[in-house]
Design an enzyme around this catalytic site. Structure first.
Site, mmCIF file in Angstrom:
data_model
loop_
_atom_site.group_PDB
_atom_site.id
_atom_site.type_symbol
_atom_site.label_atom_id
_atom_site.label_comp_id
_atom_site.label_asym_id
_atom_site.label_seq_id
_atom_site.Cartn_x
_atom_site.Cartn_y
_atom_site.Cartn_z
ATOM 1 C CE1 TYR A 28 82.883 4.321 51.917
ATOM 2 C CE2 TYR A 28 82.728 4.876 54.244
ATOM 3 C CZ TYR A 28 82.222 4.237 53.132
ATOM 4 O OH TYR A 28 81.057 3.518 53.238
ATOM 5 C CE LYS B 299 80.558 -1.378 36.430
ATOM 6 N NZ LYS B 299 79.594 -2.413 36.026
ATOM 7 C CG ASP C 182 78.071 -4.990 37.650
ATOM 8 O OD1 ASP C 182 79.196 -5.528 37.764
ATOM 9 O OD2 ASP C 182 77.668 -4.498 36.579
ATOM 10 C CG ASP D 241 79.438 0.764 53.324
ATOM 11 O OD1 ASP D 241 79.280 0.284 54.461
ATOM 12 O OD2 ASP D 241 78.656 1.585 52.804
ATOM 13 C CG ASP E 69 75.043 -3.126 54.862
ATOM 14 O OD1 ASP E 69 75.945 -3.253 55.721
ATOM 15 O OD2 ASP E 69 74.195 -2.214 54.899
HETATM 16 C C1 IPM Z 1 80.001 0.542 58.126
HETATM 17 C C2 IPM Z 1 79.121 1.754 58.177
HETATM 18 C C3 IPM Z 1 79.991 3.000 58.045
HETATM 19 C C4 IPM Z 1 80.696 2.920 56.706
HETATM 20 C C5 IPM Z 1 79.250 4.331 58.183
HETATM 21 C C6 IPM Z 1 78.429 4.392 59.441
HETATM 22 C C7 IPM Z 1 80.201 5.495 58.088
HETATM 23 O O1 IPM Z 1 78.143 1.712 57.208
HETATM 24 O O2 IPM Z 1 80.881 0.406 58.999
HETATM 25 O O3 IPM Z 1 79.828 -0.279 57.231
HETATM 26 O O4 IPM Z 1 80.149 3.354 55.690
HETATM 27 O O5 IPM Z 1 81.816 2.435 56.684
HETATM 28 MN MN MN Z 2 78.155 -0.120 56.050
#
Ligand code: IPM
Ligand code: MN
Length: 338
Positions: A128, A179, A212, A236, A240
């Site tokens: 990032y 990893k 993984d 990140d 999710d």
């Molecule tokens: C998150 C989002 C952000 C990230 C994006 C929108 C830049 O996906 O906060 O998880 O990748 O950090």
């Molecule tokens: Mn995200």
């Protein structure tokens, strides 16, 4: 009740962002917290209107605030990266929000299926950081590189935060996810730093998972986790998945923390602006409400935060509510339960 007034910058943002933030503020106030808010009109819509993403002047103004609450930013009309890098990442980097804390809980009726773990994602480095670029762009000989920046300083302060957090929890267990079998430079720095800091926390049990394999464990046996620490991109993606296995991304909250408190920390739901459901009342405000609860914890309003979390935690009532009611109804229902 604590009578301190907290000065909070509010970025509702795009899509469902302003809708869920309205409920989060409603609930925080219903919990008896005194918030003095300043609205900032930022995000994709603002960019399309006048080209503003985020100025240094606004960031400097924010330095004097106690916290920032953000809904979601991004619109399909804006090219990828403009808002993400220019607004969200600029906030994280300029305000040195080096810890991204993402808790996942699931109050399942079967105790063996209950979840309670926290991912600590490094928030200022890795892929990032923006290292890299193009060479001969647009030609057949084009080259694009995108490096991962890992500093001893950046890794260590994040890992140290994770150890402190693990130590404060009943299970006292911390897993490093990386990893290291392929990323032998960055992974080596992470593993060495982790092992060295671990010596200072003899009462914290540690583990290591490749990222993984961690994806399999997240789906098959996430109960194994207590606290996880990982790099920016792995964090990140994993968070999710964490949202998906603990009730859905509509419940996932986060804090972008400056643990040194040299400035405000920023709190936001993990989900995005979901333009497809904006204005329909279908957005689940719980992720934003729980992000506000995290903010209140960080501001020392732990009693209000605990009451909000409890009001969001009743699984059966909440399942019924989210299926049957609008964004606003859910906010009202949580506020009424406080
Ligand atoms: C998150 C989002 C952000 C990230 C994006 C929108 C830049 O996906 O906060 O998880 O990748 O950090
Ligand atoms: Mn995200």
């Amino acid at each position: 009740m604590n009578q301190t007034t907290h000065r909070v910058g509010v970025v509702g943002g795009d899509g469902i962002g302003p809708e869920v933030i309205a409920e989060a503020l409603k609930v925080a106030r219903a919990a008896g917290v005194d918030l003095s808010t300043v609205d900032y009109d930022l995000g994709g819509a603002r960019y399309l209107r006048d080209g503003t993403v985020l100025t240094d002047e606004i960031v400097d103004e924010w330095r004097g605030l106690d916290a920032i609450l953000l809904g979601a930013v991004g619109t399909p009309e804006v090219p990828p990266g403009v808002i993400e890098r220019g607004l969200l990442l600029k906030m994280r980097f300029d305000l040195d929000l080096y810890v991204n804390q993402r808790p996942f809980t699931l109050a399942a009726t079967d105790p063996d299926r209950q979840l309670d773990f926290i991912v600590i994602r490094e928030n200022t480095e890795g892929t990032y950081a923006g290292e890299g670029g193009f060479l001969r762009k647009g030609t057949p000989n084009e080259i694009a590189t995108q490096g991962s920046v890992n500093t001893r300083f950046g890794v260590e302060r994040c890992v140290r935060y994770a150890f402190e957090l693990a130590q404060s929890r009943p299970r006292k267990h911390l897993t490093l996810v990386h990893k290291t079998n392929v990323l032998t430079f960055a992974g080596d720095l992470w593993q060495r730093t982790f092992d060295e800091v671990a010596v200072e926390y003899p009462d914290v049990d540690t583990a290591y998972n490749h990222v993984d394999a961690a994806c399999i464990y997240f789906v098959e046996s996430p109960q194994r986790y207590d606290v996880i620490v990982t790099d920016n991109l792995f964090g990140d993606i994993l968070t999710d998945l964490g949202g998906a296995v603990s009730g859905g991304i509509g419940f996932a909250s986060s804090g972008n923390l400056n643990p040194d408190r040299t400035g405000p920390s920023m709190f936001e739901p993990v989900h995005g602006s979901a333009p497809d459901i904006a204005g329909t009342g279908k957005a689940n405000p719980i992720a934003a409400i729980l992000s506000a609860a995290m903010m209140l914890d960080f501001l020392g309003e732990s009693d209000a935060a605990a009451r909000i979390r409890k009001a969001c935690a009743d699984p059966t009532a909440l399942a019924d509510t989210t299926a049957a009611f609008s964004t606003e109804d859910i906010g009202d229902a949580v506020a009424a339960r406080l």
